[in-house]
Design a protein around this motif. Sequence first.
Motif, short mmCIF file in Angstrom:
data_model
loop_
_atom_site.label_atom_id
_atom_site.label_comp_id
_atom_site.label_asym_id
_atom_site.label_seq_id
_atom_site.Cartn_x
_atom_site.Cartn_y
_atom_site.Cartn_z
N LEU A 1 -5.04 41.41 44.99
CA LEU A 1 -4.34 41.20 46.25
C LEU A 1 -5.13 40.34 47.22
O LEU A 1 -4.58 39.53 47.96
CB LEU A 1 -4.02 42.55 46.90
N ASP A 4 -6.64 44.54 56.42
CA ASP A 4 -6.20 45.74 55.70
C ASP A 4 -6.99 46.97 56.14
O ASP A 4 -6.42 48.04 56.38
CB ASP A 4 -6.36 45.53 54.19
N ALA A 48 0.90 44.67 47.37
CA ALA A 48 0.37 45.58 48.39
C ALA A 48 0.93 46.98 48.17
O ALA A 48 0.19 47.98 48.26
CB ALA A 48 0.72 45.07 49.79
N ALA A 65 -6.76 47.35 45.94
CA ALA A 65 -6.17 46.06 46.26
C ALA A 65 -6.89 44.93 45.54
O ALA A 65 -6.28 43.98 45.05
CB ALA A 65 -6.20 45.84 47.77
N LEU A 113 0.42 47.99 55.61
CA LEU A 113 -0.17 46.97 54.74
C LEU A 113 0.86 45.96 54.21
O LEU A 113 0.63 44.75 54.31
CB LEU A 113 -0.94 47.63 53.59
#
Length: 678
Positions: free
Chosen positions: A342, A297, A353, A337, A392
């Motif tokens: 996530l 990420d 996301a 996140a 992402l």
Amino acid sequence: MNLNIDISIIIVSYNVKEFLHQCLLSIEKATAKISTEIFVVDNNSIDGTYEFIRSKFPDIKLIANNENLGFGKANNLALQRAQGKYTLFLNPDTILQEDTLEVMLNYLEKNLKVGLAGCKILNSDGTLQLASRRSFPSPLTALPKLLGLSKMFPKNKFCGKYNLTYLDPEKSYSVDAISGSFMFSRTKLLKELNGFDETFFMYGEDLDLCYRIKEKNYDIHYVADTTIVHYKGESSKNSPIDNILNFYKAMDIFVKKHFSTGYFLLTTLLLRLGIFGHLFGRFLGKFINMVKTPIIDFSFIYLSFIFAILIRFDETRWFFNYQPVILLYAIVYLISATLLGLHKRKKIDFVRAFGAIILAGLINGSFTFFMPFIAYSRIVFSISFLFILLFLPGWRIIYYLIIYKKVLNKSYTNRTIIVGAGHDGKHIAKIITKKPELGYLFLGFVDKDFENPQTISTINNLTELIKIKKIENIIFSSDKFTSADIMRLMNKIQHLSVNIKIVPENINLIYGKMRIETLEDISIVDIDYNIYKPIPILTKRIFDIILASFLLFFFPLIYLVRLLSKYKTNTIQIDNYSIKEWRSPKNNKIKLSWYPMLISIISGQISFIGDLIHLPDNIKTRFYKPGVTGLIQIENLQQITMKEHQRYINYYMRNYSLMMDIEILFKSIIRNKNKNFK
């Protein structure tokens, strides 16, 4: 010592109640013709093991510890009280064959020089467990294993010496050591040695005991005439990091205790360095696996800002000026996140996301538009935001389509057969058929005959059926086949790529391959509740306050609109004009009970999502604060038992996330609308 007792069986248990139950049931079948006493030493389990043994097996000699004393020390507590001629140290996650104890007893009676013996041990997939027979970890023996040569050349005598993989597992012979999961020995000898060395907390104590028995000039034998199944690691899998440390610490203690004086210092040092190097590699692998998603990420976030800067500016100097800003924005994205769970979820979730990007975009947008001393360019922020919005979720979607979906399909659309069309088999078939979300595609039964119309093959053709039908899951039903039958079948199909599970006598459980699945119930063992962690506490509280404050501000407007909508209109004619006349209905009061409720939410007395506000009379305990809605409320249960209530609340507390709260809230709104519509 009581000569009337043939065998003292000692089991140390730690949070494996279901496995222990099945182990004890298999012992009952294996001790029909043998005089035994059974000790269960509970190392302070939290899954109700003590109460379960007291109620279901009152004849067992139960020792309850107030703390986890470790494997060796707990076994020694029972060994001090053992009265049998022989003692069996047995792991709780094992299942004995009906003849196992009789075979081992006769073997030691005939072989007086054998001080300790172990039997053939199968993994849950039917393969031979390597620890069944092994050599002591001397430098020349252990180094090929540490270097991975034993896996590459298992039939080579030098490379496969540690686990003796070059020897025939179907024959019995003398070995250096056996597995600590099944150790059958002479009680008098064990007491002379004072049992296990309590310096070892977990792992290594079995090797140490074998070494000391050898020093007493007794032989140690691997006996291939009987078999058990060992679901390896069930007692220790809840804390894998601690177990890695314990294992390598034990190996180091063993080397230091037994080899430092017998070998050159350099050779011993190399072995110890190899052990710690292997430990470092294991930790490094786990660390990389833990941080790989945030790193991916971060890379895409950084790439997004590079593209944005290249599009906005022609001069490269801007790239260096933006480094602090990029770092700040990236940290905000990663924190968002993490808050939404996530990076902790194994599931590939591109929807979350998107949510994380929107949340981080709002925060970073406030920096850009309202804090000029931090922001350099709003255009760069906007362009990078679009790229992040693409990258992402995008890499997750691509990964899902190319890799993860294949794994998912293989895991959740398993072609399944049930061996045994008896009562238990039929019941399991009914459950997995009506609940496709469990991931079993039921194809039919395999039995001794075709009496049941859903039987698709006989036992004799099981191997061919697996190949032709491409079977992925086999569930053995224990009410039609003995443990010996199941083990023979497992041994027969061990070379095939198939998952093997056994249905124990507790019909609501299927266990296999290092885990327990529950059908039509939830086993509450884990006390690691998400909702009690700092970040979830903060996010839930902020969510409640923001939403409640928003509704307090806008509800008066909604109330006004609803109040006006209650008025009826009549059209009257005055001259050439049509005029609407407003008339108030007789009952125009709208309840304002949501005002004190929202204030209670802001004050923290209740939450939007939580337990029932008013508990039924049969439920005395509240596990979490009350809520306007929740898992129980959306199920719309008219009557709920105490067990059901505890199950729902524990599930919510263990699996809580902000997205779960939002999902429950939306489901409640939709359900209420549908109800009103009807």
